[in-house]
Design a protein around this motif. Structure first.
Motif, PDB file in Angstrom:
ATOM      1  N   ALA A  30       0.722  -0.981  -0.250  1.00 41.14           N
ATOM      2  CA  ALA A  30      -0.356   0.115  -0.233  1.00 41.14           C
ATOM      3  C   ALA A  30       0.803   1.179   0.348  1.00 41.14           C
ATOM      4  O   ALA A  30       0.127   2.305  -0.498  1.00 41.14           O
ATOM      5  N   GLN A  31       2.201   1.237   0.562  1.00 44.00           N
ATOM      6  CA  GLN A  31       2.879   2.236   0.603  1.00 44.00           C
ATOM      7  C   GLN A  31       3.413   2.744  -0.822  1.00 44.00           C
ATOM      8  O   GLN A  31       3.859   3.971  -1.187  1.00 44.00           O
ATOM      9  N   ILE A  32       3.712   1.743  -1.084  1.00 41.30           N
ATOM     10  CA  ILE A  32       4.370   1.491  -2.436  1.00 41.30           C
ATOM     11  C   ILE A  32       3.807   2.346  -2.975  1.00 41.30           C
ATOM     12  O   ILE A  32       4.081   3.162  -3.765  1.00 41.30           O
ATOM     13  N   GLU A  33       2.514   2.027  -3.719  1.00 38.99           N
ATOM     14  CA  GLU A  33       1.084   2.939  -4.230  1.00 38.99           C
ATOM     15  C   GLU A  33       1.342   3.672  -4.336  1.00 38.99           C
ATOM     16  O   GLU A  33       0.833   4.876  -5.047  1.00 38.99           O
ATOM     17  N   GLN A  34       1.101   4.187  -3.090  1.00 36.60           N
ATOM     18  CA  GLN A  34       0.770   5.859  -2.319  1.00 36.60           C
ATOM     19  C   GLN A  34       2.173   6.638  -2.887  1.00 36.60           C
ATOM     20  O   GLN A  34       1.843   7.460  -3.887  1.00 36.60           O
ATOM     21  N   LEU A  35       3.297   5.908  -2.788  1.00 41.03           N
ATOM     22  CA  LEU A  35       4.609   6.825  -3.058  1.00 41.03           C
ATOM     23  C   LEU A  35       4.178   6.776  -4.880  1.00 41.03           C
ATOM     24  O   LEU A  35       4.967   7.239  -5.613  1.00 41.03           O
ATOM     25  N   THR A  36       3.599   5.342  -5.844  1.00 44.49           N
ATOM     26  CA  THR A  36       3.842   5.668  -6.596  1.00 44.49           C
ATOM     27  C   THR A  36       3.024   6.732  -7.372  1.00 44.49           C
ATOM     28  O   THR A  36       3.040   7.686  -8.317  1.00 44.49           O
ATOM     29  N   GLU A  37       2.060   6.983  -6.613  1.00 47.09           N
ATOM     30  CA  GLU A  37       1.013   8.176  -6.871  1.00 47.09           C
ATOM     31  C   GLU A  37       1.322   9.267  -6.407  1.00 47.09           C
ATOM     32  O   GLU A  37       1.322  10.774  -7.868  1.00 47.09           O
ATOM     33  N   ILE A  38       1.930   9.589  -5.761  1.00 39.78           N
ATOM     34  CA  ILE A  38       2.459  11.009  -6.183  1.00 39.78           C
ATOM     35  C   ILE A  38       3.634  10.861  -6.802  1.00 39.78           C
ATOM     36  O   ILE A  38       3.932  12.168  -7.359  1.00 39.78           O
ATOM     37  N   PHE A  39       4.175  10.188  -7.290  1.00 41.08           N
ATOM     38  CA  PHE A  39       5.584  10.449  -8.869  1.00 41.08           C
ATOM     39  C   PHE A  39       4.680  10.716  -9.885  1.00 41.08           C
ATOM     40  O   PHE A  39       5.453  11.358 -10.266  1.00 41.08           O
ATOM     41  N   ILE A  40       3.603   9.585  -9.435  1.00 37.46           N
ATOM     42  CA  ILE A  40       2.807  10.159 -10.991  1.00 37.46           C
ATOM     43  C   ILE A  40       2.463  11.230 -11.008  1.00 37.46           C
ATOM     44  O   ILE A  40       1.772  11.735 -12.816  1.00 37.46           O
ATOM     45  N   LYS A  41       1.773  11.960 -10.473  1.00 36.92           N
ATOM     46  CA  LYS A  41       1.021  13.164 -10.141  1.00 36.92           C
ATOM     47  C   LYS A  41       2.216  14.394 -10.142  1.00 36.92           C
ATOM     48  O   LYS A  41       1.764  15.275 -10.506  1.00 36.92           O
ATOM     49  N   GLY A  42       3.829  14.350  -9.613  1.00 37.93           N
ATOM     50  CA  GLY A  42       4.206  15.400 -10.042  1.00 37.93           C
ATOM     51  C   GLY A  42       4.287  15.785 -11.176  1.00 37.93           C
ATOM     52  O   GLY A  42       4.792  14.986 -11.776  1.00 37.93           O
ATOM     53  N   SER A  43       4.268  16.894 -11.610  1.00 36.98           N
ATOM     54  CA  SER A  43       5.032  17.512 -12.350  1.00 36.98           C
ATOM     55  C   SER A  43       6.756  17.457 -12.453  1.00 36.98           C
ATOM     56  O   SER A  43       7.398  17.297 -14.080  1.00 36.98           O
ATOM     57  N   ASN A  44       7.087  18.398 -11.827  1.00 38.58           N
ATOM     58  CA  ASN A  44       8.247  18.253 -11.478  1.00 38.58           C
ATOM     59  C   ASN A  44       8.835  17.973 -10.573  1.00 38.58           C
ATOM     60  O   ASN A  44       9.424  18.471  -9.173  1.00 38.58           O
ATOM     61  N   ILE A  45       9.952  16.560 -10.223  1.00 37.91           N
ATOM     62  CA  ILE A  45      10.275  15.694  -9.816  1.00 37.91           C
ATOM     63  C   ILE A  45      11.727  16.060  -9.045  1.00 37.91           C
ATOM     64  O   ILE A  45      12.427  16.147 -10.296  1.00 37.91           O
ATOM     65  N   ILE A  46      12.182  16.499  -8.167  1.00 39.90           N
ATOM     66  CA  ILE A  46      13.382  16.330  -8.097  1.00 39.90           C
ATOM     67  C   ILE A  46      14.237  14.849  -7.278  1.00 39.90           C
ATOM     68  O   ILE A  46      13.197  14.754  -5.856  1.00 39.90           O
ATOM     69  N   SER A  47      14.923  13.824  -7.666  1.00 38.10           N
ATOM     70  CA  SER A  47      15.103  13.242  -6.662  1.00 38.10           C
ATOM     71  C   SER A  47      17.271  13.767  -6.388  1.00 38.10           C
ATOM     72  O   SER A  47      17.403  13.267  -6.267  1.00 38.10           O
ATOM     73  N   THR A  48      16.514  13.373  -4.515  1.00 36.56           N
ATOM     74  CA  THR A  48      17.754  13.596  -3.761  1.00 36.56           C
ATOM     75  C   THR A  48      18.601  12.566  -3.261  1.00 36.56           C
ATOM     76  O   THR A  48      17.395  11.507  -3.055  1.00 36.56           O
ATOM     77  N   TRP A  49      19.806  12.060  -2.836  1.00 35.58           N
ATOM     78  CA  TRP A  49      20.213  11.459  -2.378  1.00 35.58           C
ATOM     79  C   TRP A  49      21.461  11.813  -0.845  1.00 35.58           C
ATOM     80  O   TRP A  49      22.683  11.775  -1.642  1.00 35.58           O
ATOM     81  N   GLY A  50      21.975  10.583  -0.226  1.00 35.52           N
ATOM     82  CA  GLY A  50      23.320  10.713   0.338  1.00 35.52           C
ATOM     83  C   GLY A  50      23.390   9.218   0.370  1.00 35.52           C
ATOM     84  O   GLY A  50      23.406   8.308   0.138  1.00 35.52           O
ATOM     85  N   MET A  51      24.660   9.009   1.188  1.00 36.81           N
ATOM     86  CA  MET A  51      24.953   8.399   1.638  1.00 36.81           C
ATOM     87  C   MET A  51      24.361   6.473   2.426  1.00 36.81           C
ATOM     88  O   MET A  51      24.797   5.757   2.108  1.00 36.81           O
ATOM     89  N   GLY A  52      22.867   7.024   2.331  1.00 46.11           N
ATOM     90  CA  GLY A  52      22.559   5.670   2.576  1.00 46.11           C
ATOM     91  C   GLY A  52      22.008   4.880   1.503  1.00 46.11           C
ATOM     92  O   GLY A  52      21.642   3.532   1.077  1.00 46.11           O
ATOM     93  N   LEU A  53      21.688   5.606  -0.076  1.00 44.05           N
ATOM     94  CA  LEU A  53      21.762   4.370  -0.678  1.00 44.05           C
ATOM     95  C   LEU A  53      23.335   4.633  -1.956  1.00 44.05           C
ATOM     96  O   LEU A  53      23.217   3.050  -1.954  1.00 44.05           O
ATOM     97  N   THR A  54      24.150   5.026  -1.179  1.00 49.97           N
ATOM     98  CA  THR A  54      25.387   4.403  -1.411  1.00 49.97           C
ATOM     99  C   THR A  54      25.929   3.260  -1.243  1.00 49.97           C
ATOM    100  O   THR A  54      27.753   3.072  -1.964  1.00 49.97           O
ATOM    101  N   GLN A  55      26.967   3.644   0.106  1.00 50.19           N
ATOM    102  CA  GLN A  55      27.510   2.053   1.086  1.00 50.19           C
ATOM    103  C   GLN A  55      26.791   1.832   1.211  1.00 50.19           C
ATOM    104  O   GLN A  55      25.986   0.364   2.038  1.00 50.19           O
ATOM    105  N   HIS A  56      25.628   0.541   0.210  1.00 49.38           N
ATOM    106  CA  HIS A  56      26.152  -1.019   0.094  1.00 49.38           C
ATOM    107  C   HIS A  56      26.614  -1.624  -1.282  1.00 49.38           C
ATOM    108  O   HIS A  56      27.079  -0.908  -1.554  1.00 49.38           O
ATOM    109  N   LYS A  57      26.264  -3.312  -1.446  1.00 52.82           N
ATOM    110  CA  LYS A  57      27.015  -3.860  -2.333  1.00 52.82           C
ATOM    111  C   LYS A  57      26.440  -3.818  -3.294  1.00 52.82           C
ATOM    112  O   LYS A  57      27.264  -3.124  -4.063  1.00 52.82           O
ATOM    113  N   GLY A  58      24.937  -3.746  -3.577  1.00 55.62           N
ATOM    114  CA  GLY A  58      24.165  -2.939  -4.397  1.00 55.62           C
ATOM    115  C   GLY A  58      23.777  -1.495  -4.702  1.00 55.62           C
ATOM    116  O   GLY A  58      23.016  -1.582  -6.157  1.00 55.62           O
TER     117      GLY A  58
END
Length: 767
Positions: free
Chosen positions: A350-378
């Motif tokens: 349900a939360q994945i679907e909620q996030l997807t709806e936010i992404f669909i609704k957005g006209s101008n979207i910025i994705s930011t990230w820090g080391m929470g995405l980068t310090q993993h094997k994948g």
């Protein structure tokens, strides 16, 4: 608000920043004994006639806005402006063995280094050495190496462009590409992942895009602590109605409510701004599966829209004109198992679907990230999957939208631009050859992990660090210590005492340097240095404070004099470079076309923006198009294997900063937004995991790393703190837990230590 007693755990219920932040500023100024005349430095930080903050790489609006308060910036400036000194008399009173017993916080509190020092093994103490003798010592070791690849050269992200450029030129003229740097330990997956999708290793947005964005996705980031000036941008976005989603295992206070110290009315009225619209808490190492799940759900929603005769939810014109590989990517999404994505992400459908709806609704979207995405094997494929998702809706290369990696140290991105790179491109090396008339080494060099292993194997004999605290920033702490001690010579260029000065080779030097805030006079003329922030803006910065000691040299002067002592000045007049930094910038513009008219453009308040081709939908990939990159969910990782062996008792640990910390620098012992006061050896855990493990909140435990070797990695006596964190996940501070990260547990392709996904077991503390 009264200060909590030391050792206290208490929920923090106030908005981030506000009066508590101002109070901490006062505490830091008193603690560092900052002289009254240096208080004005704070008001000149990030101003047109002032200096660039020596802390984080978050950009400024034209470098000429009104004073923009930043608690971490104040801490960094106060640490440099401190009146406390580490003099030769200090070293005469303490052996290295004695100092090693002190905590990292205690070492930081001694103050600024004042004189070059050399280790004396007979007394186990550092003793003074003249600058010319220090350079001669390093040069003698370097020239004596049978192979220049037996030396490695570390660079901190606080090093300015001028010093970094000279450093890489000197080292390549010496004959090696061994350039471990702090990028290897943080955003290397960004630098390796984005070129494969959008053709650049940098972000595609500027601050102006935040004014037009209506949706912000913030992955693996805690800006209130790590990039406080970013909070004012988020505040402004929230107040004009933008949707802000925090995607992070911890529900950080700064992304809930924020009171801006830069806005008097909020401060006077006690008002605050609600920041986050939605909080998504994937389990550690679950971001890849979550992002892929949103992409899969987007395809399903697009199918339904088309079947109903509605417009496509994808930007099919962008996909057709600007991308390659979409069909294979979509086929991979359709074939992916929902059960696998839900299990691996740890996020409810349900939360994945909620996030997807936010992404669909957005006209101008910025994705930011820090080391929470980068310090993993994948991590590399996670960054590429995020690029895939954004490309599906054409959210790259237009106003108000794009990719925004948020880097740490103030010039970590600039150092890479200047050539601090163990895998240089042939084109860059060809340009060096043409401009400086020498044959640069072509073989790839050692990154951070490779350098540590090479030291352990005896393949590296000289370790030189241009800033930083290598011993404590790196993984597998006991092995790193062993590696440094195996060297014939270790050299640290530093402003303040840290543990890397005490974990040393057979010979060791401390070379004290000017800080960013200090006046850098060369032949009586003040010199400025440049940095590049996270959004590719290049600024010129002049120090304002009197140097902490008359015996300090700038990083630029240290590099130039070392190069002169080692190589001579037949091809490069190193000493002339040290005398006039503008001449270095003239050299830089000969090597990098984007730096044309460098001195003229950087003299403008605010500096200039380095062109990022993908921002203009120019794709510097082999196909000339943005590239979709399908990736499978990996179910055979060290985490999976450890969990198969130990069952639900196996936990996944992330290392992180406290609020009173910047990288390995420990300013104080509080982490107030997480409710921790006077403590650092704490581990955050879900209440249900406490019950499952038969442990209790407030109990002390040892953390034991699980890895497929015979090495016992243990961090002892950590206080369990019940916290809002996903089941099966733990959080604890570095560098105290860096020893739990196995040296060769690293990101595929990038080599970044997996400090956000460490398989561990908890054992009741024996003490």
């Amino acid at each position: 608000m009264s200060r909590k007693p030391a050792g206290h755990i208490a929920p923090y219920t106030h908005p981030a920043a506000g009066w508590d932040a101002l109070k901490q500023v006062a505490i830091n100024l008193v603690r560092e004994k900052v002289a009254g005349g240096n208080y004005k430095t704070l008001l000149k930080q990030n101003q047109p006639d002032g200096f660039d903050c020596p802390g984080c790489a978050w950009p400024d609006r034209e470098h000429a806005s009104t004073f923009e308060f930043c608690e971490n910036g104040v801490k960094a400036v106060a640490a440099e402006a401190t009146s406390k000194r580490v003099t030769p008399a200090f070293f005469a009173a303490h052996t290295v063995t004695e100092l090693l017993r002190q905590s990292d916080h205690e070492l930081e509190q001694h103050g600024r280094l004042t004189d070059p020092m050399v280790y004396d093994a007979a007394s186990d103490k550092y003793i003074p050495i003249a600058w010319d003798r220090a350079f001669a010592l390093v040069a003698r070791h370097l020239r004596a190496l049978p192979d220049p690849n037996q030396a490695t050269f570390y660079t901190s992200g606080r090093t300015g462009n001028e010093a970094a450029f000279l450093f890489q030129l000197f080292v390549r003229m010496l004959g090696t590409n061994n350039f471990p740097d702090c990028s290897n330990m943080c955003h290397e997956p960004t630098s390796r992942g984005l070129p494969g999708t959008v053709g650049t290793g940098k972000g595609t947005v500027t601050l102006d895009d935040f004014e037009q964005a209506d949706t912000l996705l913030i992955f693996g980031q805690n800006p209130a602590t790590n990039h406080p000036r970013m909070m004012n941008e988020l505040r402004d976005c929230a107040r004009r109605g933008a949707t802000i989603v925090s995607i992070n295992p911890l529900r950080e206070r700064g992304l809930e409510r924020f009171t801006s110290p830069a806005h008097a009315l909020e401060m006077l009225t006690g008002a605050s701004t609600s920041i986050g619209t939605l909080f998504v808490q994937p389990k550690l190492a679950g971001d890849f599966a979550l992002i892929k799940a949103v992409a899969k759900r987007l395809v399903e929603r697009d199918d339904a829209a088309l079947a109903a005769g509605q417009d496509s939810l994808l930007d099919r014109e962008f996909i057709a004109r600007h991308t390659s590989g979409y069909e294979a990517f979509e086929q991979d999404l359709r074939a992916e198992s929902w059960d696998l994505l839900l299990t691996e992400s740890g996020v409810p459908r349900a939360q994945i679907e909620q996030l997807t709806e936010i992404f669909i609704k957005g006209s101008n979207i910025i994705s930011t990230w820090g080391m929470g995405l980068t310090q993993h094997k994948g991590a590399v494929k996670t960054i590429q999957m995020l690029s895939n998702l954004m490309m599906m809706r054409g959210q790259i290369g237009r106003p108000g939208a794009g990719l925004c990696p948020v880097r740490g140290h103030s010039n970590v991105q600039g150092d890479r631009t200047m050539g601090i790179e163990e895998k240089p491109t042939p084109a860059f090396l060809d340009r060096l050859k043409k401009v400086f008339d020498f044959e640069p080494p072509r073989a790839h060099g050692y990154d951070t992990v490779d350098s540590i292993q090479a030291m352990l194997d005896g393949r590296i004999k000289v370790f030189f660090a241009l800033g930083g605290n290598f011993a404590m920033a790196t993984p597998d702490t006991p092995l790193t210590f062993e590696a440094l001690r195996a060297c014939d010579l270790t050299v640290q260029v530093s402003t303040k005492l840290n543990r890397s000065h005490l974990v040393i080779g057979k010979e060791a030097l401390i070379l004290p340097t000017l800080g960013r805030t200090e006046i850098d006079l060369q032949n009586g003329v003040a010199q400025g240095v440049t940095v590049e922030d996270s959004m590719s803006m290049v600024h010129l910065s002049y120090g304002m404070n009197k140097p902490a000691s008359p015996n300090l040299l700038s990083e630029t002067a240290i590099v130039a004099q070392l190069a002169h002592a080692t190589l001579g000045s037949a091809k490069v007049d190193w000493l002339a470079c040290a005398a006039d930094y503008a001449s270095i910038r003239e050299m830089i513009e000969q090597v990098f076309d984007d730096f044309h008219d460098f001195n003229a453009r950087v003299a403008h308040p605010g500096g200039f923006h380095l062109r990022v081709a993908s921002r203009e939908r120019e794709w510097r990939t082999p196909s000339g198009r943005a590239q979709f990159a399908p990736h499978a969910v990996d179910t055979d990782t060290p985490l999976h294997r450890a969990r198969a062996q130990h069952g639900e008792r196996l936990m996944t640990l992330m290392t992180m900063r406290s609020h009173d910390q910047y990288n390995t620098t420990i300013y104080a012992l509080d982490d107030r937004y997480r409710g921790v006061y006077g403590l650092r050896r704490v581990v955050f855990i879900h209440r249900d995991d406490l019950a499952m493990l038969g442990l209790r909140n407030g109990q002390h435990v040892d953390l034991v790393s699980v890895w497929d070797d015979d090495v016992v990695r243990r961090a002892e006596r950590f206080l369990l703190v019940e916290y809002d964190i996903p089941r099966g996940c733990l959080g604890a501070y570095f560098p105290e837990t860096n020893g739990l990260v196995p040296l060769h547990s690293k990101a595929d392709i990038a080599g970044t230590p997996t400090s956000k996904s460490i398989p561990v077991l908890l054992e009741p503390c024996a003490a």
